[in-house]
Design an enzyme around this catalytic site. Structure first.
Site, PDB file in Angstrom:
ATOM      1  N   HIS A 102     -12.237 -33.135 -35.189  1.00 50.73           N
ATOM      2  CA  HIS A 102     -11.703 -32.354 -33.968  1.00 50.73           C
ATOM      3  C   HIS A 102     -11.522 -30.968 -34.294  1.00 50.73           C
ATOM      4  O   HIS A 102     -11.391 -30.553 -35.421  1.00 50.73           O
ATOM      5  CB  HIS A 102     -10.106 -33.070 -33.950  1.00 50.73           C
ATOM      6  CG  HIS A 102      -9.266 -32.073 -33.318  1.00 50.73           C
ATOM      7  ND1 HIS A 102      -8.229 -31.248 -33.996  1.00 50.73           N
ATOM      8  CD2 HIS A 102      -9.330 -31.820 -31.861  1.00 50.73           C
ATOM      9  CE1 HIS A 102      -7.630 -30.636 -32.797  1.00 50.73           C
ATOM     10  NE2 HIS A 102      -8.087 -30.978 -31.683  1.00 50.73           N
ATOM     11  N   SER A 103     -11.634 -30.133 -33.377  1.00 50.56           N
ATOM     12  CA  SER A 103     -11.619 -28.578 -33.597  1.00 50.56           C
ATOM     13  C   SER A 103     -12.552 -28.026 -34.866  1.00 50.56           C
ATOM     14  O   SER A 103     -13.631 -28.439 -34.796  1.00 50.56           O
ATOM     15  CB  SER A 103     -10.264 -28.353 -33.681  1.00 50.56           C
ATOM     16  OG  SER A 103      -9.932 -27.024 -33.604  1.00 50.56           O
ATOM     17  N   ARG A 104     -12.102 -27.339 -35.822  1.00 55.12           N
ATOM     18  CA  ARG A 104     -12.722 -26.972 -37.024  1.00 55.12           C
ATOM     19  C   ARG A 104     -13.430 -28.184 -37.622  1.00 55.12           C
ATOM     20  O   ARG A 104     -14.493 -28.089 -37.907  1.00 55.12           O
ATOM     21  CB  ARG A 104     -11.878 -26.261 -37.853  1.00 55.12           C
ATOM     22  CG  ARG A 104     -12.380 -25.733 -39.192  1.00 55.12           C
ATOM     23  CD  ARG A 104     -11.526 -25.046 -39.972  1.00 55.12           C
ATOM     24  NE  ARG A 104     -12.120 -24.528 -41.257  1.00 55.12           N
ATOM     25  CZ  ARG A 104     -12.173 -24.987 -42.272  1.00 55.12           C
ATOM     26  NH1 ARG A 104     -11.903 -26.301 -42.540  1.00 55.12           N
ATOM     27  NH2 ARG A 104     -12.742 -24.481 -43.533  1.00 55.12           N
TER      28      ARG A 104
END
Length: 287
Positions: A102-104
């Site tokens: 998720h995300s980074r």
């Protein structure tokens, strides 16, 4: 606080303590989950129990949650996580596994899957795709910014809150629901004299020394030869940063790209059941 149904995990890598959480039956097919910037393994506390046919292990990446901070001479570029992830996978004894980020954590998952494609049988990216590319003429400016921010953040003291609820409010102000903020804070906060402070390393807020060019990013994405599911949030990064961000996914061969309801942390929101169903369908398919 350990979420209900989760088991605490611990590894030693490069002299650092790496912590994590596990859900499910260890005899099931393995899945490694990588959280986003300033989050921790608790960000998967709602999604992981829904992936009933997988043994889910979520890491606290270094500098987050209950994992060690890196030494003062080290950096927190996304590439720096790869050797530590590889070492944890080796200690787990996994030969092939599904990878969710998720995300980074999705950025890191993309880099890992490209470099170690033979280990990743399926890849799921949540509201992020790849490192944001940097124009080559901005290289020197980026390098200067990295040095300036590393010096400023290396010995920075983190804020002290008199009560954990104040830390929860701080995370809510960054767009999290109260329930999601409490999950993250429960693992990112520690007691100190005068109250509570973050376990997260302030250097995580600093600029990277080097960012990939668009050509390098495309090279990484073209290398993803495993089935890949890219789920973008309706009110997530693409809506905040423009369509060019989401369009990078088009460079992944055979990618399945969809948009689901929710904000950037849609895997911690009320729509998590929809997300879980879609991921289960993808993981169980023969694509």
């Amino acid at each position: 606080m350990t979420p209900s149904g989760a088991v605490e995990m611990q590894w030693q890598v490069d002299g650092l303590d790496i912590a994590g959480l596990a859900w499910g039956n260890p005899q099931h097919s393995p899945l490694l989950a990588l959280h986003g910037w300033l989050d921790n393994a608790c960000s998967f506390a709602l999604l992981a129990p829904l992936l009933t046919e997988r043994y889910v292990v979520a890491l606290d990446l270094t500098g987050h949650g209950r994992s060690s901070r890196r030494s003062l001479d080290a950096t927190y570029q996304v590439y720096d996580d790869l050797p530590q992830i590889a070492a944890v996978v080796q200690q787990l004894g996994w030969q092939r596994f599904a990878l969710v980020g998720h995300s980074r954590g999705a950025v890191i998952a993309t880099l890992f899957a490209a470099a170690f494609a033979e280990q990743v049988d399926k890849l799921v990216l949540l509201d992020s795709v790849s490192p944001p590319p940097l124009d080559s003429d901005q290289f020197v400016e980026q390098l200067r910014r990295y040095v300036d921010e590393k010096q400023r953040l290396t010995n920075r003291r983190t804020r002290i809150y008199k009560h954990p609820d104040q830390a929860v409010t701080a995370r809510q102000e960054q767009g999290l629901s109260e329930a999601a903020a409490r999950l993250i804070v429960s693992r990112n906060l520690k007691p100190v004299e005068g109250g509570y402070t973050w376990t997260t390393d302030p250097r995580l807020r600093g600029a990277s020394a080097i960012k990939m060019t668009e050509e390098q990013v495309r090279s990484v994405l073209h290398s993803l030869n495993m089935p890949t599911l890219l789920l973008m949030a309706e009110h997530g990064l693409a809506s905040a940063k423009g369509s060019r961000f989401a369009s990078m996914g088009e460079h992944i061969p055979g990618v399945i790209q969809e948009t689901l309801p929710g904000g950037h942390h849609f895997h911690m929101e009320g729509s998590v059941a929809t997300l879980g169903d879609r991921i289960n369908q993808f993981l169980g398919s023969e694509v």
